[in-house]
Design a protein around this motif. Sequence first.
Motif, PDB file in Angstrom:
ATOM      1  N   ILE A  66       2.153   1.640  -3.151  1.00  0.00           N
ATOM      2  CA  ILE A  66       0.970   1.877  -4.674  1.00  0.00           C
ATOM      3  C   ILE A  66       0.585   3.496  -4.255  1.00  0.00           C
ATOM      4  O   ILE A  66       0.052   4.597  -5.318  1.00  0.00           O
ATOM      5  CB  ILE A  66      -0.720   1.600  -4.224  1.00  0.00           C
ATOM      6  CG1 ILE A  66      -0.109   0.334  -4.643  1.00  0.00           C
ATOM      7  CG2 ILE A  66      -1.700   2.105  -4.991  1.00  0.00           C
ATOM      8  CD1 ILE A  66      -1.332  -1.357  -4.454  1.00  0.00           C
TER       9      ILE A  66
ATOM     10  N   GLU B 198       1.011  -1.004   0.231  1.00  0.00           N
ATOM     11  CA  GLU B 198      -0.348  -0.057   0.324  1.00  0.00           C
ATOM     12  C   GLU B 198       0.537   1.188  -0.088  1.00  0.00           C
ATOM     13  O   GLU B 198       0.627   2.123  -0.617  1.00  0.00           O
ATOM     14  CB  GLU B 198      -0.507   0.177   1.059  1.00  0.00           C
ATOM     15  CG  GLU B 198      -1.954  -1.047   0.893  1.00  0.00           C
ATOM     16  CD  GLU B 198      -2.717  -1.319  -0.171  1.00  0.00           C
ATOM     17  OE1 GLU B 198      -3.469  -0.265  -0.761  1.00  0.00           O
ATOM     18  OE2 GLU B 198      -3.249  -2.445  -0.519  1.00  0.00           O
TER      19      GLU B 198
ATOM     20  N   GLN C 290       1.573  -7.422  -6.384  1.00  0.00           N
ATOM     21  CA  GLN C 290       0.921  -8.881  -5.847  1.00  0.00           C
ATOM     22  C   GLN C 290       1.028  -9.754  -6.599  1.00  0.00           C
ATOM     23  O   GLN C 290       1.488 -10.978  -6.111  1.00  0.00           O
ATOM     24  CB  GLN C 290      -0.547  -8.767  -5.307  1.00  0.00           C
ATOM     25  CG  GLN C 290      -0.737  -7.672  -4.376  1.00  0.00           C
ATOM     26  CD  GLN C 290      -2.194  -8.004  -3.911  1.00  0.00           C
ATOM     27  OE1 GLN C 290      -3.314  -7.910  -4.688  1.00  0.00           O
ATOM     28  NE2 GLN C 290      -2.434  -7.601  -2.613  1.00  0.00           N
TER      29      GLN C 290
ATOM     30  N   THR D 230      -4.640   1.897 -11.632  1.00  0.00           N
ATOM     31  CA  THR D 230      -5.299   2.761 -11.324  1.00  0.00           C
ATOM     32  C   THR D 230      -4.682   2.048  -9.670  1.00  0.00           C
ATOM     33  O   THR D 230      -3.644   0.980 -10.310  1.00  0.00           O
ATOM     34  CB  THR D 230      -6.905   1.534 -11.242  1.00  0.00           C
ATOM     35  OG1 THR D 230      -7.123   0.577 -11.292  1.00  0.00           O
ATOM     36  CG2 THR D 230      -7.622   2.681 -12.484  1.00  0.00           C
ATOM     37  N   ARG D 231      -5.148   2.245  -8.841  1.00  0.00           N
ATOM     38  CA  ARG D 231      -4.601   1.636  -7.414  1.00  0.00           C
ATOM     39  C   ARG D 231      -4.973   0.336  -7.504  1.00  0.00           C
ATOM     40  O   ARG D 231      -3.968  -0.610  -6.788  1.00  0.00           O
ATOM     41  CB  ARG D 231      -5.382   2.567  -6.076  1.00  0.00           C
ATOM     42  CG  ARG D 231      -5.148   3.847  -6.119  1.00  0.00           C
ATOM     43  CD  ARG D 231      -6.051   4.556  -4.841  1.00  0.00           C
ATOM     44  NE  ARG D 231      -4.928   3.735  -3.321  1.00  0.00           N
ATOM     45  CZ  ARG D 231      -3.662   4.416  -3.367  1.00  0.00           C
ATOM     46  NH1 ARG D 231      -3.831   5.248  -3.716  1.00  0.00           N
ATOM     47  NH2 ARG D 231      -3.483   3.628  -2.029  1.00  0.00           N
ATOM     48  N   ASP D 232      -5.980  -0.652  -7.711  1.00  0.00           N
ATOM     49  CA  ASP D 232      -5.859  -1.897  -8.265  1.00  0.00           C
ATOM     50  C   ASP D 232      -4.781  -2.315  -9.391  1.00  0.00           C
ATOM     51  O   ASP D 232      -4.502  -3.266  -8.987  1.00  0.00           O
ATOM     52  CB  ASP D 232      -7.752  -2.684  -8.305  1.00  0.00           C
ATOM     53  CG  ASP D 232      -7.914  -2.308  -7.458  1.00  0.00           C
ATOM     54  OD1 ASP D 232      -8.412  -1.954  -6.094  1.00  0.00           O
ATOM     55  OD2 ASP D 232      -9.375  -1.748  -7.895  1.00  0.00           O
ATOM     56  N   GLN D 233      -5.182  -1.619 -10.153  1.00  0.00           N
ATOM     57  CA  GLN D 233      -4.050  -2.398 -11.125  1.00  0.00           C
ATOM     58  C   GLN D 233      -2.692  -2.062 -10.660  1.00  0.00           C
ATOM     59  O   GLN D 233      -2.174  -2.884 -10.685  1.00  0.00           O
ATOM     60  CB  GLN D 233      -3.550  -1.269 -12.360  1.00  0.00           C
ATOM     61  CG  GLN D 233      -5.424  -1.536 -13.181  1.00  0.00           C
ATOM     62  CD  GLN D 233      -5.721  -0.465 -14.317  1.00  0.00           C
ATOM     63  OE1 GLN D 233      -5.772   0.564 -14.164  1.00  0.00           O
ATOM     64  NE2 GLN D 233      -6.481  -1.439 -15.224  1.00  0.00           N
ATOM     65  N   TRP D 234      -2.359  -1.060 -10.127  1.00  0.00           N
ATOM     66  CA  TRP D 234      -1.006  -1.218  -9.149  1.00  0.00           C
ATOM     67  C   TRP D 234      -0.628  -2.263  -7.943  1.00  0.00           C
ATOM     68  O   TRP D 234       0.262  -3.112  -8.349  1.00  0.00           O
ATOM     69  CB  TRP D 234      -0.899   0.193  -8.192  1.00  0.00           C
ATOM     70  CG  TRP D 234      -0.556   1.330  -9.558  1.00  0.00           C
ATOM     71  CD1 TRP D 234      -1.056   2.672  -9.380  1.00  0.00           C
ATOM     72  CD2 TRP D 234       0.810   1.702 -10.285  1.00  0.00           C
ATOM     73  NE1 TRP D 234      -0.519   3.398 -10.202  1.00  0.00           N
ATOM     74  CE2 TRP D 234       0.676   2.656 -10.547  1.00  0.00           C
ATOM     75  CE3 TRP D 234       2.026   0.642 -10.691  1.00  0.00           C
ATOM     76  CZ2 TRP D 234       1.628   3.219 -11.423  1.00  0.00           C
ATOM     77  CZ3 TRP D 234       2.617   1.195 -11.618  1.00  0.00           C
ATOM     78  CH2 TRP D 234       2.611   2.614 -11.756  1.00  0.00           C
ATOM     79  N   ARG D 235      -1.793  -2.471  -7.347  1.00  0.00           N
ATOM     80  CA  ARG D 235      -2.223  -3.480  -6.047  1.00  0.00           C
ATOM     81  C   ARG D 235      -1.930  -5.622  -7.020  1.00  0.00           C
ATOM     82  O   ARG D 235      -0.737  -5.685  -6.904  1.00  0.00           O
ATOM     83  CB  ARG D 235      -3.234  -3.783  -5.869  1.00  0.00           C
ATOM     84  CG  ARG D 235      -3.214  -4.851  -4.753  1.00  0.00           C
ATOM     85  CD  ARG D 235      -4.778  -4.789  -4.064  1.00  0.00           C
ATOM     86  NE  ARG D 235      -4.417  -3.269  -2.923  1.00  0.00           N
ATOM     87  CZ  ARG D 235      -5.036  -2.068  -3.225  1.00  0.00           C
ATOM     88  NH1 ARG D 235      -7.110  -2.529  -4.411  1.00  0.00           N
ATOM     89  NH2 ARG D 235      -5.317  -0.863  -2.693  1.00  0.00           N
ATOM     90  N   ARG D 236      -2.287  -5.214  -8.309  1.00  0.00           N
ATOM     91  CA  ARG D 236      -1.993  -6.568  -9.185  1.00  0.00           C
ATOM     92  C   ARG D 236      -0.865  -7.053  -9.767  1.00  0.00           C
ATOM     93  O   ARG D 236       0.213  -7.634  -9.065  1.00  0.00           O
ATOM     94  CB  ARG D 236      -2.422  -6.382 -10.035  1.00  0.00           C
ATOM     95  CG  ARG D 236      -4.080  -6.943 -10.511  1.00  0.00           C
ATOM     96  CD  ARG D 236      -4.924  -7.528 -10.924  1.00  0.00           C
ATOM     97  NE  ARG D 236      -5.365  -6.401 -12.279  1.00  0.00           N
ATOM     98  CZ  ARG D 236      -6.524  -5.735 -12.609  1.00  0.00           C
ATOM     99  NH1 ARG D 236      -7.423  -5.850 -11.566  1.00  0.00           N
ATOM    100  NH2 ARG D 236      -6.292  -5.064 -13.645  1.00  0.00           N
TER     101      ARG D 236
END
Length: 151
Positions: free
Chosen positions: A10, A7, A36, A27-33
């Motif tokens: 991100i 986080e 991870q 997006t934040r979700d795309q960075w997270r993927r």
Amino acid sequence: MMDNPIEAKIGSLTACYGEGADGSAPTRDQWRRLLQRPQDQPITLINFFKMRARAIYPDGASQDDITGEEAFARYAEVSLPTVEKVGGRFLLLAPFEATFMGAEEDWDLIAIGSYPNAAALLGLLEDAAYAAAYPHRTAALERQKVLACAA
């Protein structure tokens, strides 16, 4: 939540590139993927670019009246050598010709870049010169689509 290293990363990336709601950055979700995914696996990005007729910079960022292609060339001048510096390579950089199968799409340029692992890709995105050149990409593009593949 910011004690979590993913986080925190991100937060750092979105501070640099923006929240991605307009499609100009992940997006934040795309960075997270990305963060991870297995970090030791190669990653390939397939980029689809549609240029603007005239580059659009945020207010005050540039007084240049240039084409989207000229702005993208300013970005590429930094991004191409930086990809190689971090261990990546381009498999293809070519004008879009036509849709062969599926729904018709209209693009100007396709770039396929391969990285040995996510750390190399993050090395590109965290490179200060690359980040400084990225606004030229945003100014140049009417729209873009970037697909990630695990190889």
